[in-house]
Design a protein around this motif. Structure first.
Motif, PDB file in Angstrom:
ATOM      1  N   MET A  68       0.869  -1.188   0.000  1.00 59.85           N
ATOM      2  CA  MET A  68       0.000   0.000   0.000  1.00 59.85           C
ATOM      3  C   MET A  68       0.901   1.232   0.000  1.00 59.85           C
ATOM      4  O   MET A  68       1.946   1.234   0.651  1.00 59.85           O
ATOM      5  CB  MET A  68      -0.898   0.007   1.256  1.00 59.85           C
ATOM      6  N   ILE A  69       0.480   2.258  -0.725  1.00 62.77           N
ATOM      7  CA  ILE A  69       1.169   3.550  -0.687  1.00 62.77           C
ATOM      8  C   ILE A  69       0.338   4.490   0.170  1.00 62.77           C
ATOM      9  O   ILE A  69      -0.880   4.589  -0.017  1.00 62.77           O
ATOM     10  CB  ILE A  69       1.302   4.156  -2.108  1.00 62.77           C
ATOM     11  N   VAL A  70       0.990   5.169   1.122  1.00 70.62           N
ATOM     12  CA  VAL A  70       0.345   6.305   1.785  1.00 70.62           C
ATOM     13  C   VAL A  70       0.921   7.540   1.102  1.00 70.62           C
ATOM     14  O   VAL A  70       2.146   7.725   1.071  1.00 70.62           O
ATOM     15  CB  VAL A  70       0.622   6.348   3.299  1.00 70.62           C
ATOM     16  N   SER A  71       0.058   8.369   0.533  1.00 67.84           N
ATOM     17  CA  SER A  71       0.536   9.532  -0.220  1.00 67.84           C
ATOM     18  C   SER A  71       1.282  10.495   0.697  1.00 67.84           C
ATOM     19  O   SER A  71       1.152  10.450   1.920  1.00 67.84           O
ATOM     20  CB  SER A  71      -0.647  10.277  -0.854  1.00 67.84           C
ATOM     21  N   GLU A  72       2.015  11.390   0.092  1.00 66.58           N
ATOM     22  CA  GLU A  72       2.570  12.535   0.808  1.00 66.58           C
ATOM     23  C   GLU A  72       1.430  13.289   1.500  1.00 66.58           C
ATOM     24  O   GLU A  72       0.260  13.168   1.094  1.00 66.58           O
ATOM     25  CB  GLU A  72       3.256  13.455  -0.187  1.00 66.58           C
ATOM     26  N   HIS A 106      -3.346   1.899  -9.597  1.00 66.58           N
ATOM     27  CA  HIS A 106      -4.283   0.773  -9.746  1.00 66.58           C
ATOM     28  C   HIS A 106      -3.950  -0.060 -10.990  1.00 66.58           C
ATOM     29  O   HIS A 106      -4.095  -1.285 -10.974  1.00 66.58           O
ATOM     30  CB  HIS A 106      -5.724   1.293  -9.813  1.00 66.58           C
ATOM     31  N   ALA A 107      -3.491   0.603 -12.053  1.00 67.22           N
ATOM     32  CA  ALA A 107      -3.129  -0.147 -13.272  1.00 67.22           C
ATOM     33  C   ALA A 107      -1.992  -1.125 -12.996  1.00 67.22           C
ATOM     34  O   ALA A 107      -1.855  -2.143 -13.676  1.00 67.22           O
ATOM     35  CB  ALA A 107      -2.742   0.825 -14.384  1.00 67.22           C
ATOM     36  N   GLU A 108      -1.173  -0.808 -12.001  1.00 69.52           N
ATOM     37  CA  GLU A 108      -0.065  -1.710 -11.624  1.00 69.52           C
ATOM     38  C   GLU A 108      -0.504  -2.682 -10.528  1.00 69.52           C
ATOM     39  O   GLU A 108       0.326  -3.386  -9.938  1.00 69.52           O
ATOM     40  CB  GLU A 108       1.126  -0.888 -11.100  1.00 69.52           C
ATOM     41  N   GLY A 109      -1.789  -2.661 -10.174  1.00 73.67           N
ATOM     42  CA  GLY A 109      -2.293  -3.589  -9.152  1.00 73.67           C
ATOM     43  C   GLY A 109      -2.076  -3.118  -7.727  1.00 73.67           C
ATOM     44  O   GLY A 109      -2.195  -3.903  -6.778  1.00 73.67           O
ATOM     45  N   GLY A 110      -1.746  -1.833  -7.540  1.00 70.24           N
ATOM     46  CA  GLY A 110      -1.437  -1.322  -6.202  1.00 70.24           C
ATOM     47  C   GLY A 110      -2.644  -0.738  -5.478  1.00 70.24           C
ATOM     48  O   GLY A 110      -3.740  -0.618  -6.040  1.00 70.24           O
ATOM     49  N   THR A 111      -2.401  -0.388  -4.223  1.00 70.88           N
ATOM     50  CA  THR A 111      -3.405   0.226  -3.347  1.00 70.88           C
ATOM     51  C   THR A 111      -2.815   1.531  -2.840  1.00 70.88           C
ATOM     52  O   THR A 111      -1.634   1.592  -2.515  1.00 70.88           O
ATOM     53  CB  THR A 111      -3.706  -0.735  -2.164  1.00 70.88           C
ATOM     54  N   ILE A 112      -3.636   2.589  -2.777  1.00 67.27           N
ATOM     55  CA  ILE A 112      -3.098   3.902  -2.359  1.00 67.27           C
ATOM     56  C   ILE A 112      -4.113   4.649  -1.512  1.00 67.27           C
ATOM     57  O   ILE A 112      -5.297   4.702  -1.851  1.00 67.27           O
ATOM     58  CB  ILE A 112      -2.648   4.731  -3.596  1.00 67.27           C
ATOM     59  N   VAL A 113      -3.647   5.194  -0.387  1.00 63.73           N
ATOM     60  CA  VAL A 113      -4.507   6.043   0.447  1.00 63.73           C
ATOM     61  C   VAL A 113      -3.919   7.461   0.485  1.00 63.73           C
ATOM     62  O   VAL A 113      -2.723   7.656   0.311  1.00 63.73           O
ATOM     63  CB  VAL A 113      -4.679   5.501   1.890  1.00 63.73           C
ATOM     64  N   ALA A 114      -4.799   8.429   0.702  1.00 62.00           N
ATOM     65  CA  ALA A 114      -4.398   9.844   0.747  1.00 62.00           C
ATOM     66  C   ALA A 114      -4.160  10.254   2.195  1.00 62.00           C
ATOM     67  O   ALA A 114      -5.033  10.055   3.039  1.00 62.00           O
ATOM     68  CB  ALA A 114      -5.507  10.716   0.156  1.00 62.00           C
ATOM     69  N   GLN A 115      -3.010  10.829   2.473  1.00 65.78           N
ATOM     70  CA  GLN A 115      -2.790  11.341   3.826  1.00 65.78           C
ATOM     71  C   GLN A 115      -3.234  12.802   3.900  1.00 65.78           C
ATOM     72  O   GLN A 115      -2.711  13.655   3.170  1.00 65.78           O
ATOM     73  CB  GLN A 115      -1.319  11.249   4.248  1.00 65.78           C
ATOM     74  N   LEU A 116      -4.193  13.092   4.772  1.00 68.82           N
ATOM     75  CA  LEU A 116      -4.661  14.468   4.940  1.00 68.82           C
ATOM     76  C   LEU A 116      -3.840  15.147   6.026  1.00 68.82           C
ATOM     77  O   LEU A 116      -3.798  14.696   7.177  1.00 68.82           O
ATOM     78  CB  LEU A 116      -6.146  14.495   5.276  1.00 68.82           C
ATOM     79  N   PHE A 124     -11.912  10.226  -2.349  1.00 67.96           N
ATOM     80  CA  PHE A 124     -12.627   9.083  -2.949  1.00 67.96           C
ATOM     81  C   PHE A 124     -13.063   9.402  -4.380  1.00 67.96           C
ATOM     82  O   PHE A 124     -13.032   8.529  -5.246  1.00 67.96           O
ATOM     83  CB  PHE A 124     -13.794   8.646  -2.061  1.00 67.96           C
ATOM     84  N   ASP A 125     -13.441  10.676  -4.635  1.00 76.92           N
ATOM     85  CA  ASP A 125     -13.760  11.065  -6.018  1.00 76.92           C
ATOM     86  C   ASP A 125     -12.549  10.838  -6.933  1.00 76.92           C
ATOM     87  O   ASP A 125     -12.695  10.534  -8.120  1.00 76.92           O
ATOM     88  CB  ASP A 125     -14.156  12.544  -6.104  1.00 76.92           C
ATOM     89  N   SER A 126     -11.350  11.029  -6.373  1.00 77.60           N
ATOM     90  CA  SER A 126     -10.121  10.870  -7.168  1.00 77.60           C
ATOM     91  C   SER A 126      -9.782   9.413  -7.397  1.00 77.60           C
ATOM     92  O   SER A 126      -8.924   9.106  -8.226  1.00 77.60           O
ATOM     93  CB  SER A 126      -8.925  11.503  -6.444  1.00 77.60           C
ATOM     94  N   GLY A 127     -10.356   8.522  -6.607  1.00 82.79           N
ATOM     95  CA  GLY A 127     -10.064   7.092  -6.779  1.00 82.79           C
ATOM     96  C   GLY A 127      -9.172   6.495  -5.708  1.00 82.79           C
ATOM     97  O   GLY A 127      -8.765   5.332  -5.820  1.00 82.79           O
ATOM     98  N   PHE A 128      -8.821   7.290  -4.678  1.00 75.67           N
ATOM     99  CA  PHE A 128      -8.039   6.707  -3.582  1.00 75.67           C
ATOM    100  C   PHE A 128      -8.833   5.560  -2.946  1.00 75.67           C
ATOM    101  O   PHE A 128     -10.075   5.600  -2.873  1.00 75.67           O
ATOM    102  CB  PHE A 128      -7.742   7.757  -2.509  1.00 75.67           C
ATOM    103  N   ASP A 129      -8.106   4.557  -2.433  1.00 75.87           N
ATOM    104  CA  ASP A 129      -8.757   3.427  -1.769  1.00 75.87           C
ATOM    105  C   ASP A 129      -9.104   3.753  -0.323  1.00 75.87           C
ATOM    106  O   ASP A 129      -9.917   3.048   0.291  1.00 75.87           O
ATOM    107  CB  ASP A 129      -7.819   2.207  -1.794  1.00 75.87           C
ATOM    108  N   GLY A 130      -8.454   4.774   0.227  1.00 74.83           N
ATOM    109  CA  GLY A 130      -8.715   5.141   1.607  1.00 74.83           C
ATOM    110  C   GLY A 130      -8.068   6.478   1.924  1.00 74.83           C
ATOM    111  O   GLY A 130      -7.475   7.127   1.049  1.00 74.83           O
ATOM    112  N   VAL A 131      -8.203   6.891   3.173  1.00 75.99           N
ATOM    113  CA  VAL A 131      -7.600   8.152   3.632  1.00 75.99           C
ATOM    114  C   VAL A 131      -6.945   7.922   4.993  1.00 75.99           C
ATOM    115  O   VAL A 131      -7.373   7.060   5.751  1.00 75.99           O
ATOM    116  CB  VAL A 131      -8.650   9.287   3.772  1.00 75.99           C
ATOM    117  N   GLU A 132      -5.913   8.705   5.258  1.00 79.96           N
ATOM    118  CA  GLU A 132      -5.218   8.604   6.545  1.00 79.96           C
ATOM    119  C   GLU A 132      -5.152   9.996   7.163  1.00 79.96           C
ATOM    120  O   GLU A 132      -4.772  10.957   6.493  1.00 79.96           O
ATOM    121  CB  GLU A 132      -3.792   8.055   6.330  1.00 79.96           C
TER     122      GLU A 132
END
Ligand SMILES: Cc1cc2nc3c(=O)[nH]c(=O)nc-3n(C[C@H](O)[C@H](O)[C@H](O)COP(=O)(O)O)c2cc1C
Length: 356
Positions: free
Chosen positions: A51-55, A89-99, A165-173
């Motif tokens: 999983m990637i947690v965004s900047e 997602h095209a690479e099969g990954g998971t990503i959440v947005a850090q607020l 979620f509108d952007s397509g993130f799988d979750g938020v942190e």
């Protein structure tokens, strides 16, 4: 094979391995703080993480602290992040947005002229921050939020969650550490309020709990994580009793049923943050700070947590999971290029070649 390479589920988040890319501010956002093609490429390269947690992403212009950091406010932000999420997602990954709302940890030159610097109390952080306009500058003094403004800040987090979620993130942190706004409310050194958001322990945890409630109201709690580092003095933060503060916060967060708690241990600290998290948080843990491969494998195999987050190792090693699998050496990075512009030191680290 170590459990580090096994899949795991954190709430609704599916991780194909337990190597998480930790959030890292890299100051590469475009002219209007939108993720650019370069940012898309940076995350695409690292999509093999479990999983990637965004900047850290600001939920409002007032919440911006550092130069060239991205937001989740405007349609251009949403569009930029949509392209990041599609690539991952095209690479099969998971990503959440850090607020990340920086509160008082900011310089006015780093955000739009009409964006105020706001904090629980009008106490400036001691220290300096980089600006593109005039180099290192003292932190800007904040204005104390009025009691009737706080619901609006909570609402900004809810709106940014919706946009994530509108952007397509799988979750938020929620970034609840490192001296930023939620930590400023939690800590006695930065919160001198005498209303419902300050003073007693119950009042100091109110803001972060309300923010979590707002974030979980959008797409469920099982897509929301919380990041903490009890006792972290970063950005001039001090608290009389971090153990008591975070015990209360975690107990209040438990009924929400969050997807995970992301806990940063502090080396040389009096508090054992991982033990505290295990004791008081009911859900899965992502562990972070200074893990090397051997220790990470041991922690996963012993069940110390459910996943391990790596930050600095991800800078020069976009294919970190593959390197870990093969026991291959890790590439180093140049700290002078952490926050510069362009691909240099950002997207120019080659993956292991098949011959390696
Ligand atoms: C360049 C850089 C930027 C960072 N930016 C963030 C951030 O935006 N949000 C956050 O929660 N932590 C941030 N951190 C902290 C890391 O996520 C992590 O907790 C820390 O680097 C320790 O992990 P490591 O030993 O694997 O590097 C940053 C760290 C680095 C090195």
């Amino acid at each position: 094979m170590s459990r580090l390479f096994e899949s795991v589920r954190l709430g609704q988040l599916e991780l194909r391995n337990r190597v998480v890319m930790a959030p890292m501010t890299r100051s590469r956002a475009g002219r209007n703080d939108e993720p650019t093609d370069l940012v898309v490429e940076y995350y695409r390269q690292r999509a093999s993480a479990g999983m990637i947690v965004s900047e850290g992403i600001y939920p409002s212009f007032a919440g911006k602290g550092y130069c060239r950091t991205p937001g989740l406010v405007t349609p251009a932000h949403v569009e930029g992040w949509r392209r990041v999420c599609e690539a991952v997602h095209a690479e099969g990954g998971t990503i959440v947005a850090q607020l990340m709302h920086c509160g008082r940890v900011c310089h006015a030159d780093n955000k739009p002229a009409d964006a105020e610097t706001l904090a629980p109390s009008a106490i400036a952080a001691r220290g300096e921050m980089y600006t593109d306009t005039s180099g290192m500058q003292p932190f800007s003094p904040p204005r104390a939020l009025r009691g009737d403004e706080i619901a609006g800040v909570v609402e900004e987090y809810r709106c940014a969650t919706q946009k994530a979620f509108d952007s397509g993130f799988d979750g938020v942190e929620l970034h609840g550490s490192s001296g930023y706004l939620p930590a400023q409310f939690l800590s006695t050194g930065t919160n001198r309020r005498d209303d419902a958001y300050g003073g007693s322990l119950e009042n100091r945890i109110r803001f972060p709990v309300e923010v979590l409630e707002a974030m979980t109201s959008v797409a469920g709690a099982d897509r929301v994580g919380l990041r903490i580092c009890p006792g972290n003095p970063f950005n001039d933060l001090s608290d009389d009793d971090p153990e008591e503060t975070f015990t209360a916060l975690l107990r209040a967060a438990n009924p929400l049923g969050l997807a995970y708690l992301h806990v940063i241990r502090l080396h040389d600290a009096v508090l054992d943050n991982i033990a505290l998290a295990r004791r008081h948080f009911d859900g899965p843990l992502i562990l972070n700070d200074g893990y090397k491969l051997d220790e990470a494998k041991r922690a996963m195999d012993e069940g110390a947590g459910e996943a391990i987050a790596f930050a600095r190792a991800y800078i020069g090693n976009p294919d970190l999971v593959e390197r870990f699998r093969r026991g291959a050496p890790l590439a180093r990075f140049d700290p002078k290029k952490l926050y510069t512009q362009g691909p240099d030191g950002y997207t120019d680290f080659p993956p292991l070649s098949e011959a390696d």
